[in-house]
Design an enzyme around this catalytic site. Structure first.
Site, PDB file in Angstrom:
ATOM      1  CG  ASP A  44      -1.548  -1.190   1.626  1.00 28.15           C
ATOM      2  OD1 ASP A  44      -1.462  -2.157   0.870  1.00 28.15           O
ATOM      3  OD2 ASP A  44      -2.158  -1.218   2.712  1.00 28.15           O
ATOM      4  CG  ASP A 165      -5.160  -0.207   6.929  1.00 31.57           C
ATOM      5  OD1 ASP A 165      -4.036  -0.514   7.350  1.00 31.57           O
ATOM      6  OD2 ASP A 165      -5.886  -0.995   6.296  1.00 31.57           O
TER       7      ASP A 165
HETATM    8  C1  FRU Z   1      -3.784  -3.699   2.714  1.00 31.74           C
HETATM    9  C2  FRU Z   1      -3.127  -4.096   4.024  1.00 31.74           C
HETATM   10  C3  FRU Z   1      -3.500  -3.112   5.130  1.00 31.74           C
HETATM   11  C4  FRU Z   1      -2.362  -3.271   6.095  1.00 31.74           C
HETATM   12  C5  FRU Z   1      -1.200  -3.474   5.150  1.00 31.74           C
HETATM   13  C6  FRU Z   1      -0.130  -4.382   5.684  1.00 31.74           C
HETATM   14  O1  FRU Z   1      -3.115  -4.220   1.623  1.00 31.74           O
HETATM   15  O2  FRU Z   1      -3.486  -5.405   4.381  1.00 31.74           O
HETATM   16  O3  FRU Z   1      -4.758  -3.356   5.711  1.00 31.74           O
HETATM   17  O4  FRU Z   1      -2.190  -2.172   6.909  1.00 31.74           O
HETATM   18  O5  FRU Z   1      -1.723  -4.016   3.959  1.00 31.74           O
HETATM   19  O6  FRU Z   1       0.969  -4.384   4.824  1.00 31.74           O
END
Ligand code: FRU
Length: 482
Positions: A44, A165
């Site tokens: 992300d 997040d």
């Molecule tokens: C989304 C996710 C988020 C988390 C991150 C971990 O792709 O699963 O929810 O914070 O990636 O890398």
């Protein structure tokens, strides 16, 4: 393996650094103007903001291998959202409140300060926990973790350890934090809300009620919530997991939703007027919008989720999409990467007017192609002499993107190599940006978008555009470099 999985970059050995250098030297599959990790895995985008006269972007990064290991925040800066300078890991998870990774989060810029919120991921024997943490981005590009971390310890009652997040937005004199979460009672995904007057002390307010009847509400987890205003509309974006396919929508392992409507923080409701999937291609997840923008709202996403891709053999996996400027037209959230065209150099421009068939031999795969038509029966094929092909066909209001000859998929893959879109608007242009191993296909300047990875081993590619009813088309082509 366990040791490698949770290794942090401060423990890298000389052998690791040699290996990193070797990975960086290889150029096969590497996009030229899409962000890729120098080595290891990218997921992300995080902490996307404009601060101290430059754009800052971070991404989830596991430096040591191409699987999901210990997540760091890699830092990049840019003055044009196109040419990026890489600064290495700026949030390295070495504290006990982030023992298994510095997970995703977003930035807020206030009073000449940039605040980065992220999730400290904690793995327990058979369970997990999550802390919400704060770090400050300083004017010299350094990042300092807040000494009083975490700002939110653990998760509120009634929710599993899957709370993560943070997206913080200003509201009145204070701040609101949205988090992706999972309810304990029915193990369904939702968005929860905290409130604060100083970004340090946070009070749990409850769940955001998304007022709509729609299939995407039935998901086992919501990740990466985002909230912004575009052209006078409140826009809520999130990434639900486990949504069942519904006709031609939700055909990826994980999908992304946008809702246009109205947020009410007092009643904790988002009233939805329009919604759709944000991208209709194969590879798009966990987008994030620019927290405070000197110009227009902008979004960038992880062009991925597949666990295995051919670039793994070269020591890296995944890229981000281009930054896409957002607008609302005809009740749709439109995306288009204007910034690329402001910053990129173009070469060998070709224009064809009123043609019914046209081939273009390619010397490389970083290019822009536009097909304009006031009739809508035509197809675009990107192929090579070995018979590998990506095909985009437009038939009235239907767009079909097929990459079956570029099959690189594993067992994750349930929905095949074709994506279909039936628009409720007339299609009059298709713009394609190709960049070595990623295609972004924009319908009508971004009213719908398809993101599509492909990994060509061969050279000698060509584009063939043909009008199915022999009606004339206008074509523009150019190579792009930055
Ligand atoms: C989304 C996710 C988020 C988390 C991150 C971990 O792709 O699963 O929810 O914070 O990636 O890398």
């Amino acid at each position: 393996m366990q040791e490698l999985k949770y290794k942090t970059i401060n423990l890298a050995s000389e052998y690791d650094f040699d290996n990193f250098e070797k990975i960086k030297e290889k150029s096969k599959y590497r996009p030229k103007f899409h962000i890729t990790p120098p080595h290891g895995l990218l997921n992300d985008p995080n902490g996307f903001c404009y601060f101290n006269n430059q754009y800052h972007l971070f991404y989830q990064w596991f430096p040591f291998d191409t699987f999901h290991g210990m997540k760091h925040w890699m830092h990049l800066t840019s003055t044009d959202l196109c040419n990026w300078q890489e600064h290495g890991s700026k949030i390295t998870p070495i504290e006990s409140y982030e023992s298994h990774g510095a997970y995703s989060g977003a930035a807020v810029v206030e009073d000449e300060q940039a605040f980065l919120f992220y999730t400290g991921n904690i793995k327990l024997d058979s369970d997990r926990d999550a802390n919400q943490c704060l770090a400050l981005l300083n004017a010299d590009n350094s990042v300092t973790k807040y000494a009083g971390n975490p700002v939110i310890k653990s998760v509120p009652q009634g929710y599993t350890g899957h709370v993560r997040d943070p997206k913080v937005v200003k509201h009145g004199e204070g701040y609101v934090m949205l988090l992706g979460a999972q309810r304990e009672a029915d193990m369904q995904g939702c968005i929860i809300v905290y409130q604060s007057n100083d970004m340090i002390d946070w009070v749990f307010k409850g769940e955001l009620d998304i007022k709509v009847t729609a299939p995407f509400l039935h998901a086992y987890m919501f990740e990466c919530p985002d909230l912004l205003q575009v052209d006078g509309h409140d826009v809520l974006i999130f990434s639900p997991q486990g949504v069942e396919p519904n006709e031609f929508r939700f055909h990826n392992k994980f999908n992304v939703i946008y809702c246009l409507g109205q947020i009410d923080f007092d009643s904790l409701t988002f009233t939805v007027k329009h919604w759709d999937e944000l991208d209709r291609g194969f590879d798009f997840y966990a987008p994030q919008t620019l927290a405070n923008t000197p110009d227009s709202p902008t979004l960038i996403a992880w062009a991925g989720t597949d666990e295995e891709l051919p670039s793994m053999e070269l020591g890296w996996i995944h890229c981000l999409t281009l930054p896409r400027r957002l607008s609302v037209k005809n009740h749709r959230l439109c995306q288009f990467p204007d910034q690329l065209f402001n910053a990129a150099n173009s070469h060998h421009q070709l224009n064809f007017q009123d043609v019914t068939n046209q081939s273009i031999e390619l010397s490389n795969l970083s290019f822009y192609l536009m097909v304009n038509s006031n009739q809508n029966d035509f197809s675009i094929s990107l192929n090579n002499k070995k018979g590998r092909e990506i095909n985009i066909s437009i038939n009235k209001n239907r767009v079909i993107l097929n990459r079956k000859n570029y099959d690189h998929h594993n067992s994750d893959w349930k929905f095949g190599n074709e994506r279909q879109l039936d628009t409720n608007y007339e299609i009059n242009n298709i713009k394609i940006i190709s960049d070595e191993s990623i295609l972004e296909v924009y319908i009508n300047d971004g009213m719908d978008v398809f993101t599509c990875l492909f990994f060509p081993d061969e050279t000698d590619h060509q584009i063939e555009v043909s009008s199915d009813k022999n009606k004339p088309l206008d074509i523009e082509f150019k190579y792009l470099t930055i």
